[in-house]
Scaffold this motif. Structure first.
Motif, mmCIF file in Angstrom:
data_model
loop_
_atom_site.group_PDB
_atom_site.id
_atom_site.type_symbol
_atom_site.label_atom_id
_atom_site.label_comp_id
_atom_site.label_asym_id
_atom_site.label_seq_id
_atom_site.Cartn_x
_atom_site.Cartn_y
_atom_site.Cartn_z
ATOM 1 N N VAL A 10 0.849 -1.190 0.000
ATOM 2 C CA VAL A 10 0.000 0.000 0.000
ATOM 3 C C VAL A 10 0.886 1.241 0.000
ATOM 4 C CG1 VAL A 10 -1.816 1.241 1.220
ATOM 5 C CG2 VAL A 10 -1.797 -1.252 1.235
ATOM 6 N N ALA A 11 0.526 2.205 -0.840
ATOM 7 C CA ALA A 11 1.362 3.388 -1.000
ATOM 8 C C ALA A 11 0.519 4.606 -1.354
ATOM 9 C CB ALA A 11 2.384 3.147 -2.103
ATOM 10 N N GLU A 12 1.153 5.770 -1.242
ATOM 11 C CA GLU A 12 0.556 7.016 -1.691
ATOM 12 C C GLU A 12 0.997 7.275 -3.121
ATOM 13 O OE1 GLU A 12 2.462 9.730 0.986
ATOM 14 O OE2 GLU A 12 0.848 9.575 2.451
ATOM 15 N N PHE A 13 0.095 7.782 -3.926
ATOM 16 C CA PHE A 13 0.440 8.198 -5.280
ATOM 17 C C PHE A 13 1.182 9.516 -5.181
ATOM 18 C CE2 PHE A 13 -0.563 10.707 -9.053
ATOM 19 C CZ PHE A 13 -0.138 9.838 -10.050
ATOM 20 N N ARG A 14 2.349 9.624 -5.824
ATOM 21 C CA ARG A 14 3.163 10.830 -5.744
ATOM 22 C C ARG A 14 3.238 11.587 -7.065
ATOM 23 N NH1 ARG A 14 3.752 12.566 -0.931
ATOM 24 N NH2 ARG A 14 5.823 13.340 -1.315
ATOM 25 N N GLY A 15 2.978 10.902 -8.172
ATOM 26 C CA GLY A 15 3.024 11.584 -9.461
ATOM 27 C C GLY A 15 3.330 10.618 -10.589
ATOM 28 N N VAL A 16 3.466 11.182 -11.763
ATOM 29 C CA VAL A 16 3.736 10.398 -12.965
ATOM 30 C C VAL A 16 5.173 10.646 -13.388
ATOM 31 C CG1 VAL A 16 3.082 10.046 -15.373
ATOM 32 C CG2 VAL A 16 1.333 10.544 -13.668
ATOM 33 N N LEU A 23 5.208 5.966 -6.467
ATOM 34 C CA LEU A 23 4.494 5.615 -5.244
ATOM 35 C C LEU A 23 5.443 5.706 -4.063
ATOM 36 C CD1 LEU A 23 2.607 2.437 -6.527
ATOM 37 C CD2 LEU A 23 1.772 4.793 -6.470
ATOM 38 N N ARG A 24 4.888 5.969 -2.887
ATOM 39 C CA ARG A 24 5.682 6.062 -1.667
ATOM 40 C C ARG A 24 4.943 5.317 -0.570
ATOM 41 N NH1 ARG A 24 5.578 10.162 2.447
ATOM 42 N NH2 ARG A 24 7.403 9.912 3.733
ATOM 43 N N PRO A 25 5.626 4.505 0.232
ATOM 44 C CA PRO A 25 4.958 3.773 1.304
ATOM 45 C C PRO A 25 4.224 4.725 2.249
ATOM 46 C CG PRO A 25 7.250 3.071 1.117
ATOM 47 C CD PRO A 25 7.077 4.252 0.218
ATOM 48 N N ILE A 26 3.081 4.310 2.729
ATOM 49 C CA ILE A 26 2.279 5.119 3.647
ATOM 50 C C ILE A 26 3.078 5.467 4.899
ATOM 51 C CG2 ILE A 26 0.224 5.118 5.134
ATOM 52 C CD1 ILE A 26 -0.559 5.331 2.250
ATOM 53 N N GLY A 27 3.861 4.528 5.397
ATOM 54 C CA GLY A 27 4.633 4.745 6.617
ATOM 55 C C GLY A 27 5.958 5.439 6.389
ATOM 56 N N ALA A 45 -10.165 -2.083 4.319
ATOM 57 C CA ALA A 45 -9.319 -2.746 5.325
ATOM 58 C C ALA A 45 -7.839 -2.463 5.065
ATOM 59 C CB ALA A 45 -9.574 -4.247 5.338
ATOM 60 N N GLU A 46 -7.422 -2.484 3.798
ATOM 61 C CA GLU A 46 -6.021 -2.185 3.464
ATOM 62 C C GLU A 46 -5.688 -0.736 3.798
ATOM 63 O OE1 GLU A 46 -5.075 -5.104 -0.299
ATOM 64 O OE2 GLU A 46 -6.312 -3.334 -0.641
ATOM 65 N N ARG A 47 -6.612 0.148 3.504
ATOM 66 C CA ARG A 47 -6.400 1.571 3.784
ATOM 67 C C ARG A 47 -6.276 1.803 5.298
ATOM 68 N NH1 ARG A 47 -8.542 6.137 0.514
ATOM 69 N NH2 ARG A 47 -9.238 4.411 -0.756
ATOM 70 N N LEU A 48 -7.157 1.190 6.077
ATOM 71 C CA LEU A 48 -7.124 1.327 7.531
ATOM 72 C C LEU A 48 -5.840 0.757 8.114
ATOM 73 C CD1 LEU A 48 -8.546 2.148 10.133
ATOM 74 C CD2 LEU A 48 -9.650 -0.085 10.132
ATOM 75 N N SER A 49 -5.434 -0.400 7.638
ATOM 76 C CA SER A 49 -4.204 -1.029 8.117
ATOM 77 C C SER A 49 -2.983 -0.157 7.817
ATOM 78 C CB SER A 49 -4.042 -2.407 7.476
ATOM 79 O OG SER A 49 -2.860 -3.008 7.897
ATOM 80 N N ALA A 50 -2.927 0.403 6.623
ATOM 81 C CA ALA A 50 -1.797 1.266 6.241
ATOM 82 C C ALA A 50 -1.784 2.537 7.076
ATOM 83 C CB ALA A 50 -1.869 1.594 4.758
ATOM 84 N N GLU A 51 -2.945 3.119 7.288
ATOM 85 C CA GLU A 51 -3.020 4.334 8.093
ATOM 86 C C GLU A 51 -2.633 4.043 9.540
ATOM 87 O OE1 GLU A 51 -3.276 8.191 9.117
ATOM 88 O OE2 GLU A 51 -3.286 7.369 7.102
ATOM 89 N N ASN A 52 -3.040 2.908 10.050
ATOM 90 C CA ASN A 52 -2.659 2.482 11.401
ATOM 91 C C ASN A 52 -1.142 2.357 11.509
ATOM 92 O OD1 ASN A 52 -4.083 2.105 13.710
ATOM 93 N ND2 ASN A 52 -4.475 -0.074 13.391
ATOM 94 N N ALA A 53 -0.527 1.728 10.520
ATOM 95 C CA ALA A 53 0.929 1.567 10.510
ATOM 96 C C ALA A 53 1.616 2.924 10.468
ATOM 97 C CB ALA A 53 1.354 0.711 9.319
ATOM 98 N N ARG A 54 1.068 3.855 9.695
ATOM 99 C CA ARG A 54 1.641 5.195 9.611
ATOM 100 C C ARG A 54 1.553 5.909 10.956
ATOM 101 N NH1 ARG A 54 0.745 10.433 8.865
ATOM 102 N NH2 ARG A 54 -1.509 10.390 8.778
#
Length: 64
Positions: A10-16, A23-27, A45-54
């Motif tokens: 799971v990652a954040e979109f950073r650009g093209v 992409l960059r890891p949420i944490g 569930a994936e979004r919540l788990s990634a945000e929790n880890a962050r």
């Protein structure tokens, strides 16, 4: 975003970057490039788990 070529990482979109998406890891951590056809929207569930880890990383001082 979820990169299916990276074990559903799971990652954040950073650009093209040319034909790839950055992409960059949420944490936090280094960015990587992914083929757009191998990226999908995370499930709730994936979004919540990634945000929790962050948030956990932030509370440990690993993120600012």
């Amino acid at each position: 975003m979820v990169d299916t070529s990276q074990d559903d990482r799971v990652a954040e979109f950073r650009g093209v970057a040319g034909p790839y998406w950055s992409l960059r890891p949420i944490g936090g951590g280094p960015e990587w490039e992914a083929e757009p056809e191998r990226v999908r929207t995370p499930t709730p569930a994936e979004r919540l788990s990634a945000e929790n880890a962050r948030q956990n990383a932030r509370s440990r001082g690993a993120l600012r």
